[in-house]
Design a protein around this motif. Structure first.
Motif, PDB file in Angstrom:
ATOM      1  N   ALA A 190       1.214 -12.061  -2.280  1.00  6.75           N
ATOM      2  CA  ALA A 190       0.623 -11.074  -1.375  1.00  6.75           C
ATOM      3  C   ALA A 190       0.192  -9.830  -2.146  1.00  6.75           C
ATOM      4  CB  ALA A 190       1.614 -10.718  -0.274  1.00  6.75           C
ATOM      5  N   PHE A 191       1.003  -9.394  -3.102  1.00  7.35           N
ATOM      6  CA  PHE A 191       0.689  -8.176  -3.855  1.00  7.35           C
ATOM      7  C   PHE A 191      -0.259  -8.441  -5.025  1.00  7.35           C
ATOM      8  CE2 PHE A 191       4.270 -10.055  -6.011  1.00  7.35           C
ATOM      9  CZ  PHE A 191       4.009  -9.840  -7.351  1.00  7.35           C
ATOM     10  N   ALA A 192      -0.465  -9.701  -5.366  1.00  9.48           N
ATOM     11  CA  ALA A 192      -1.339 -10.081  -6.484  1.00  9.48           C
ATOM     12  C   ALA A 192      -1.968 -11.433  -6.168  1.00  9.48           C
ATOM     13  CB  ALA A 192      -0.547 -10.139  -7.787  1.00  9.48           C
ATOM     14  N   PRO A 193      -3.050 -11.443  -5.388  1.00  9.39           N
ATOM     15  CA  PRO A 193      -3.620 -12.716  -4.930  1.00  9.39           C
ATOM     16  C   PRO A 193      -4.387 -13.510  -5.974  1.00  9.39           C
ATOM     17  CG  PRO A 193      -4.904 -10.880  -4.096  1.00  9.39           C
ATOM     18  CD  PRO A 193      -3.709 -10.288  -4.793  1.00  9.39           C
ATOM     19  N   GLY A 194      -4.543 -12.989  -7.187  1.00  2.54           N
ATOM     20  CA  GLY A 194      -5.205 -13.751  -8.247  1.00  2.54           C
ATOM     21  C   GLY A 194      -6.687 -13.484  -8.390  1.00  2.54           C
TER      22      GLY A 194
END
Length: 194
Positions: A14-18
């Motif tokens: 959620a904090f780093a979706p890619g």
């Protein structure tokens, strides 16, 4: 025509979706297609067929792994991909096992690879550039980017691949410089691949 296999090894959270890793893969894909390379891609956190992935490795002249460093290693879904695909290619397809022989059981460990291509690691990290190669920084204690990535380098060396220079985007969460990272990435690709 040269052939390149691009692997997106990111793990969405959620904090780093890619998004950054996906954007770097897209930039690499555009770079290679513009220069007449054939390109195949895989997103390791999406469904894949193991035999087809082994074939992509066998097909490619170059393998580029794009991933974040997660807890000083590969994201867990990418590790799963590596375990499944590399185990399938271990005997016969991509290597002759671990390289040792009955005549010399203590020599040549890890040198049974059959692949003749080259690979490049492209990595995103939350650590600043200044944390690496600096013995005064206590955490890495002078370790380089490639020291931290040693397990991934050894995985690819196992199959006979030769390393190309690594790219790293630094400090991507606390102090991102994404446009600068894109420019550095383009320059890196031009330097390595012409």
């Amino acid at each position: 025509m040269k052939k390149v296999f691009l692997i997106n090894g990111s793990q969405p959270y959620a904090f780093a979706p890619g998004k950054l890793n996906a954007a770097l893969i897209k930039k690499a894909q555009d770079f290679f297609l513009d220069r007449g390379f054939e390109v195949k891609t895989t997103v390791a956190h999406e469904p894949y067929e193991v035999p087809a992935e082994v074939e992509k490795f066998k097909w490619a002249d170059y393998v580029i792994v794009q991933m974040p460093i997660n807890w000083m290693g590969t994201p867990w879904l990418f590790k799963k991909y590596i375990d499944e695909v590399f185990m399938a290619g271990l005997m016969g397809e991509m290597s002759n096992g671990d390289g040792r022989s009955a005549e010399a059981p203590k020599k040549n460990y890890g040198l049974g690879g059959k692949m003749t291509g080259k690979y490049m690691l492209s990595v995103t990290a939350n650590a600043p550039k200044e944390a690496f190669n600096n013995p005064e920084e206590k955490y890495f204690a002078g370790a380089s980017e490639d020291d931290v990535l040693l397990p991934m380098h050894l995985n690819l060396k196992w199959f006979g691949y030769q390393a190309l220079p690594t790219f790293m985007a630094y400090d991507v969460m606390k102090n991102p410089e994404i446009e600068n990272d894109f420019e550095r990435f383009e320059a890196h690709l031009k330097s390595v691949f012409g």
